[in-house]
Design a protein around this motif. Structure first.
Motif, PDB file in Angstrom:
ATOM      1  N   SER A   1       0.853  -1.184   0.000  1.00 48.34           N
ATOM      2  CA  SER A   1       0.000   0.000   0.000  1.00 48.34           C
ATOM      3  C   SER A   1       0.891   1.236   0.000  1.00 48.34           C
ATOM      4  N   ALA A   2       0.274   2.395   0.116  1.00 52.26           N
ATOM      5  CA  ALA A   2       1.043   3.639   0.104  1.00 52.26           C
ATOM      6  C   ALA A   2       1.923   3.776   1.342  1.00 52.26           C
ATOM      7  N   THR A   3       1.571   3.104   2.436  1.00 56.23           N
ATOM      8  CA  THR A   3       2.326   3.256   3.679  1.00 56.23           C
ATOM      9  C   THR A   3       2.955   1.969   4.186  1.00 56.23           C
ATOM     10  N   THR A   4       2.837   0.876   3.443  1.00 57.70           N
ATOM     11  CA  THR A   4       3.389  -0.395   3.916  1.00 57.70           C
ATOM     12  C   THR A   4       4.154  -1.089   2.796  1.00 57.70           C
ATOM     13  N   PHE A   5       5.022  -2.037   3.185  1.00 59.70           N
ATOM     14  CA  PHE A   5       5.736  -2.874   2.232  1.00 59.70           C
ATOM     15  C   PHE A   5       4.797  -3.925   1.660  1.00 59.70           C
ATOM     16  N   GLY A   6       5.215  -4.530   0.572  1.00 58.27           N
ATOM     17  CA  GLY A   6       4.527  -5.714   0.074  1.00 58.27           C
ATOM     18  C   GLY A   6       5.018  -6.927   0.855  1.00 58.27           C
ATOM     19  N   PRO A   7       4.598  -8.135   0.473  1.00 61.50           N
ATOM     20  CA  PRO A   7       5.007  -9.324   1.221  1.00 61.50           C
ATOM     21  C   PRO A   7       6.518  -9.550   1.201  1.00 61.50           C
ATOM     22  N   THR A   8       7.163  -9.275   0.083  1.00 65.92           N
ATOM     23  CA  THR A   8       8.613  -9.474   0.000  1.00 65.92           C
ATOM     24  C   THR A   8       9.342  -8.533   0.963  1.00 65.92           C
ATOM     25  N   GLY A   9       8.967  -7.274   0.963  1.00 66.41           N
ATOM     26  CA  GLY A   9       9.605  -6.312   1.854  1.00 66.41           C
ATOM     27  C   GLY A   9       9.380  -6.631   3.318  1.00 66.41           C
ATOM     28  N   ARG A  10       8.200  -7.110   3.666  1.00 66.42           N
ATOM     29  CA  ARG A  10       7.903  -7.457   5.056  1.00 66.42           C
ATOM     30  C   ARG A  10       8.728  -8.658   5.512  1.00 66.42           C
ATOM     31  N   VAL A  11       8.815  -9.667   4.652  1.00 68.60           N
ATOM     32  CA  VAL A  11       9.589 -10.854   5.019  1.00 68.60           C
ATOM     33  C   VAL A  11      11.074 -10.503   5.119  1.00 68.60           C
ATOM     34  N   VAL A  12      11.588  -9.714   4.189  1.00 68.84           N
ATOM     35  CA  VAL A  12      13.001  -9.317   4.230  1.00 68.84           C
ATOM     36  C   VAL A  12      13.291  -8.498   5.492  1.00 68.84           C
ATOM     37  N   ALA A  13      12.420  -7.547   5.842  1.00 70.13           N
ATOM     38  CA  ALA A  13      12.625  -6.748   7.058  1.00 70.13           C
ATOM     39  C   ALA A  13      12.599  -7.617   8.302  1.00 70.13           C
ATOM     40  N   THR A  14      11.717  -8.605   8.341  1.00 68.36           N
ATOM     41  CA  THR A  14      11.650  -9.515   9.492  1.00 68.36           C
ATOM     42  C   THR A  14      12.912 -10.359   9.591  1.00 68.36           C
ATOM     43  N   VAL A  15      13.378 -10.885   8.457  1.00 66.54           N
ATOM     44  CA  VAL A  15      14.602 -11.697   8.460  1.00 66.54           C
ATOM     45  C   VAL A  15      15.800 -10.858   8.899  1.00 66.54           C
ATOM     46  N   ILE A  16      15.916  -9.637   8.388  1.00 65.80           N
ATOM     47  CA  ILE A  16      17.031  -8.762   8.791  1.00 65.80           C
ATOM     48  C   ILE A  16      16.982  -8.499  10.290  1.00 65.80           C
ATOM     49  N   LEU A  17      15.799  -8.265  10.817  1.00 68.85           N
ATOM     50  CA  LEU A  17      15.675  -8.025  12.252  1.00 68.85           C
ATOM     51  C   LEU A  17      16.166  -9.221  13.064  1.00 68.85           C
ATOM     52  N   PHE A  18      15.762 -10.412  12.689  1.00 75.29           N
ATOM     53  CA  PHE A  18      16.163 -11.598  13.449  1.00 75.29           C
ATOM     54  C   PHE A  18      17.616 -12.001  13.196  1.00 75.29           C
ATOM     55  N   VAL A  19      18.158 -11.653  12.035  1.00 82.00           N
ATOM     56  CA  VAL A  19      19.562 -11.962  11.761  1.00 82.00           C
ATOM     57  C   VAL A  19      20.482 -11.137  12.667  1.00 82.00           C
ATOM     58  N   THR A  20      20.055  -9.952  13.061  1.00 78.41           N
ATOM     59  CA  THR A  20      20.893  -9.137  13.960  1.00 78.41           C
ATOM     60  C   THR A  20      21.040  -9.781  15.334  1.00 78.41           C
ATOM     61  N   LEU A  21      20.118 -10.650  15.689  1.00 79.90           N
ATOM     62  CA  LEU A  21      20.175 -11.308  16.987  1.00 79.90           C
ATOM     63  C   LEU A  21      21.318 -12.330  17.068  1.00 79.90           C
ATOM     64  N   LEU A  22      21.614 -13.000  15.968  1.00 79.94           N
ATOM     65  CA  LEU A  22      22.637 -14.051  15.982  1.00 79.94           C
ATOM     66  C   LEU A  22      24.040 -13.530  16.307  1.00 79.94           C
ATOM     67  N   PRO A  23      24.563 -12.497  15.620  1.00 80.32           N
ATOM     68  CA  PRO A  23      25.897 -12.016  16.000  1.00 80.32           C
ATOM     69  C   PRO A  23      25.926 -11.415  17.404  1.00 80.32           C
ATOM     70  N   ALA A  24      24.842 -10.804  17.817  1.00 83.56           N
ATOM     71  CA  ALA A  24      24.820 -10.203  19.147  1.00 83.56           C
ATOM     72  C   ALA A  24      24.972 -11.267  20.226  1.00 83.56           C
ATOM     73  N   ILE A  25      24.279 -12.374  20.087  1.00 82.34           N
ATOM     74  CA  ILE A  25      24.380 -13.438  21.083  1.00 82.34           C
ATOM     75  C   ILE A  25      25.731 -14.134  20.981  1.00 82.34           C
ATOM     76  N   SER A  26      26.223 -14.349  19.760  1.00 86.17           N
ATOM     77  CA  SER A  26      27.494 -15.061  19.610  1.00 86.17           C
ATOM     78  C   SER A  26      28.676 -14.243  20.129  1.00 86.17           C
ATOM     79  N   TYR A  27      28.589 -12.925  20.110  1.00 88.64           N
ATOM     80  CA  TYR A  27      29.673 -12.092  20.631  1.00 88.64           C
ATOM     81  C   TYR A  27      29.426 -11.651  22.069  1.00 88.64           C
ATOM     82  N   GLY A  28      28.464 -12.217  22.720  1.00 91.35           N
ATOM     83  CA  GLY A  28      28.224 -11.916  24.129  1.00 91.35           C
ATOM     84  C   GLY A  28      27.408 -10.663  24.359  1.00 91.35           C
ATOM     85  N   GLY A  29      26.554 -10.292  23.426  1.00 90.38           N
ATOM     86  CA  GLY A  29      25.719  -9.109  23.590  1.00 90.38           C
ATOM     87  C   GLY A  29      24.501  -9.416  24.422  1.00 90.38           C
ATOM     88  N   LEU A  30      24.694  -9.614  25.708  1.00 85.12           N
ATOM     89  CA  LEU A  30      23.598  -9.988  26.593  1.00 85.12           C
ATOM     90  C   LEU A  30      22.546  -8.878  26.681  1.00 85.12           C
TER      91      LEU A  30
END
Length: 188
Positions: free
Chosen positions: A62-91
């Protein structure tokens, strides 16, 4: 409700401070309250019966939201940031992640009002360009770049740096944030 501007009895214009008509001495009565004119999301929105029907959707762009591809990519990017943070001790990051993820995911996966294109109609012309924001001056651009760089650097040092560096970042944030908040939001 406001008062009428003319007398209901003789039609003479009424003075704003008199509770009666200066011509015929008829008392000024307030307008009667009326029932609401609509029940629903939008005032006066047409109810489409055929063709392209506007609707709420999470899966269409829509005019103010992503399509399905953009939403899935944004969600994956958000959760991918969690992996390096935990592996490097980002408690701290792992602890604050659920709060940040809740806010971000609610915004990413919000429903949008989708108005499908009409294929047989030409696109609407943009005639009014007066509501465009003023371009940033060079000084404002530099100030924004420096501010974002310092903010991102502080976040990374706080997430991955040693304990003394985290203490310095917290102390500076305790001083700078109230000053910035007052300057931007309360000092208008």
């Amino acid at each position: 409700m406001p008062s009428p501007r003319t007398c209901r009895n003789c039609g003479k214009p009424l003075l704003p401070d008199l509770p009666w008509c200066p011509q015929c001495y008829e008392p000024v009565r307030e307008f009667a309250p009326r029932a609401p004119l609509h029940h629903g999301d939008f005032v006066g929105s047409p109810i489409p019966t055929s063709g392209h029907i506007p609707h709420w959707s999470r899966w269409e762009k829509s005019a103010t939201t992503f399509g399905p591809t953009g939403r899935v990519v944004a969600t994956v990017i958000l959760f991918v940031t969690l992996l390096p943070a935990i592996s490097y001790g980002g408690l701290i990051y792992a602890i604050t992640f659920p709060m940040v993820a809740t806010v971000v995911l609610r915004a990413v996966w919000a429903k949008g009002w989708v108005v499908p294109d009409e294929p047989d109609l030409p696109p609407l012309l943009v005639t009014d360009a007066t509501d465009l924001p003023e371009p940033l001056t060079r000084e404002e651009q530099v100030r924004r770049i420096v501010g974002w760089t310092l903010g991102l650097g502080s976040f990374l040092v706080f997430a991955y740096g040693p304990v003394p560096a985290k203490a310095v970042i917290l102390a500076l944030a305790a001083i700078v944030f109230p000053w910035w908040f007052f300057r931007v939001y309360l000092d208008r």
